[in-house]
Enzyme design. Structure first.
Site, short mmCIF file in Angstrom:
data_model
loop_
_atom_site.label_atom_id
_atom_site.label_comp_id
_atom_site.label_asym_id
_atom_site.label_seq_id
_atom_site.Cartn_x
_atom_site.Cartn_y
_atom_site.Cartn_z
N SER A 27 -3.21 -6.43 -8.41
CA SER A 27 -3.84 -5.32 -7.66
C SER A 27 -4.85 -4.52 -8.49
O SER A 27 -4.81 -3.29 -8.50
CB SER A 27 -2.76 -4.40 -7.08
OG SER A 27 -1.93 -5.11 -6.20
N ASP A 53 5.69 0.43 -7.69
CA ASP A 53 5.61 0.06 -6.29
C ASP A 53 6.97 0.14 -5.64
O ASP A 53 7.98 -0.21 -6.27
CB ASP A 53 5.05 -1.38 -6.17
CG ASP A 53 4.47 -1.65 -4.80
OD1 ASP A 53 4.40 -0.72 -3.98
OD2 ASP A 53 4.11 -2.81 -4.54
N GLU A 92 2.37 -10.39 -21.27
CA GLU A 92 3.56 -11.00 -20.68
C GLU A 92 3.80 -10.28 -19.36
O GLU A 92 3.69 -9.05 -19.28
CB GLU A 92 4.76 -10.81 -21.63
CG GLU A 92 4.60 -11.50 -22.96
CD GLU A 92 4.55 -13.02 -22.83
OE1 GLU A 92 5.20 -13.56 -21.92
OE2 GLU A 92 3.85 -13.66 -23.64
N GLY A 96 7.55 3.97 -0.82
CA GLY A 96 7.61 4.10 0.64
C GLY A 96 8.84 3.40 1.20
O GLY A 96 9.57 3.96 2.03
N ARG A 97 9.10 2.18 0.72
CA ARG A 97 10.26 1.43 1.21
C ARG A 97 11.56 2.12 0.82
O ARG A 97 12.53 2.14 1.58
CB ARG A 97 10.23 -0.01 0.66
CG ARG A 97 9.28 -0.90 1.46
CD ARG A 97 8.98 -2.17 0.69
NE ARG A 97 8.04 -1.91 -0.38
CZ ARG A 97 7.80 -2.76 -1.38
NH1 ARG A 97 8.46 -3.90 -1.45
NH2 ARG A 97 6.91 -2.46 -2.30
N ASN A 149 -6.18 2.72 -2.90
CA ASN A 149 -5.23 3.58 -2.20
C ASN A 149 -5.93 4.66 -1.36
O ASN A 149 -5.27 5.34 -0.56
CB ASN A 149 -4.25 4.24 -3.17
CG ASN A 149 -3.22 3.29 -3.74
OD1 ASN A 149 -2.80 3.41 -4.89
ND2 ASN A 149 -2.77 2.31 -2.94
N ARG A 170 -5.23 4.65 2.38
CA ARG A 170 -4.01 5.16 3.01
C ARG A 170 -4.32 6.40 3.85
O ARG A 170 -5.37 7.02 3.67
CB ARG A 170 -2.98 5.50 1.93
CG ARG A 170 -2.51 4.27 1.18
CD ARG A 170 -1.33 4.56 0.30
NE ARG A 170 -0.91 3.33 -0.36
CZ ARG A 170 0.28 3.12 -0.87
NH1 ARG A 170 1.21 4.06 -0.79
NH2 ARG A 170 0.58 1.98 -1.45
C1 IPE Z 1 4.11 3.71 -4.70
O1 IPE Z 1 4.73 2.85 -3.84
C2 IPE Z 1 2.69 3.33 -5.05
C3 IPE Z 1 1.73 4.46 -4.98
C4 IPE Z 1 0.50 4.30 -4.53
C5 IPE Z 1 2.10 5.78 -5.45
P1 IPE Z 1 4.21 2.51 -2.37
O2 IPE Z 1 3.74 3.75 -1.71
O3 IPE Z 1 3.22 1.39 -2.44
O4 IPE Z 1 5.55 2.02 -1.69
P2 IPE Z 1 5.76 0.84 -0.65
O5 IPE Z 1 5.09 -0.39 -1.19
O6 IPE Z 1 5.18 1.29 0.65
O7 IPE Z 1 7.25 0.70 -0.58
MG MG Z 2 3.30 -0.64 -2.18
#
Ligand code: IPE
Ligand code: MG
Length: 213
Positions: A163, A2, A174, A5-6, A50, A53
């Protein structure tokens, strides 16, 4: 995985560039894990949620999976890494399905590490599909059902949630949550994760070792 995008947004770049950087991080992590004698590594690449999106972003992700499968498969095979894709295949583009099958066949003899990539994966759907009556009722076409138990579950990007990932398999996992964005993950992070994991006392409901001695 994760934070792609950021990672891009912080650099003033489009999100897809974060996914490209994320794919480089995948190669880094996979190769280091194999060298560190990890036997099984499962990467959550695309969840069934996803699909919500934008269609362009989904397309970018599928194109990346497709091109990396095609270009990395020989490398995986040489390193003794067996690739398995888990999740639904029936909603994926035909070409991607072909690339997945070819990569799985090409790497099937790999014994050093099993690399699972979850694409269009939902753990709740996998659990339901593993129940014979539920599968018959819903006909859920989940490729795989339940997997071996997870020892260590790592989420990057600062979120503290699962998720819909390997819920059943993580019964005694863990958990580790890293604030690092996925494209920034490096071998030092993995070393720290392994050291942290090694120091944990896994009791599976029993008493600590020292109490039984
Ligand atoms: C990658 O990160 C996860 C995938 C679905 C490939 P994100 O796309 O969720 O990135 P952020 O959370 O917007 O930063
Ligand atoms: Mg994300």
């Amino acid at each position: 995985m994760d934070g792609n995008g950021r990672w891009a947004e912080r650099r003033g770049r489009p999100r897809w560039m974060g996914h490209v950087a994320g794919a480089h991080a995948v190669r880094r992590v996979v190769e280091y894990a194999a060298r560190a004698a990890v036997e099984q590594l499962t990467l959550y690449a695309f969840s069934s949620d996803n699909w919500n999106r934008p269609v362009e972003e989904v397309g970018t992700l599928f194109d990346l999976f497709d091109s990396h499968l095609r270009t990395q498969t020989d490398r995986l095979a040489r390193q003794g890494i067996r690739l398995q894709v888990i999740g639904r295949r029936d909603r994926l583009p035909l070409a991607l399905r072909g690339a997945i099958s070819a990569a799985e066949a090409r790497t099937s003899a790999g014994r050093r590490m099993t690399l699972r990539v979850a694409i269009d994966y939902s753990s709740r759907a996998a659990i339901l599909a593993s129940l014979p009556t539920a599968a018959a009722l819903h006909g859920t076409p989940q490729g795989e059902t339940l997997l071996p138990p997870v020892d260590l579950l790592v989420r990057t990007g600062g979120e503290r949630r699962l998720s819909d990932f390997l819920l059943w398999e993580s019964a005694y996992a863990e958990l580790a949550f890293l604030d690092v964005l996925w494209p920034d993950i490096g071998t030092a992070h993995l070393d720290a994760l392994f050291a942290d994991y090694a120091a944990r006392d896994r009791r599976f409901g029993a008493l600590p070792q020292r109490a039984t001695a």
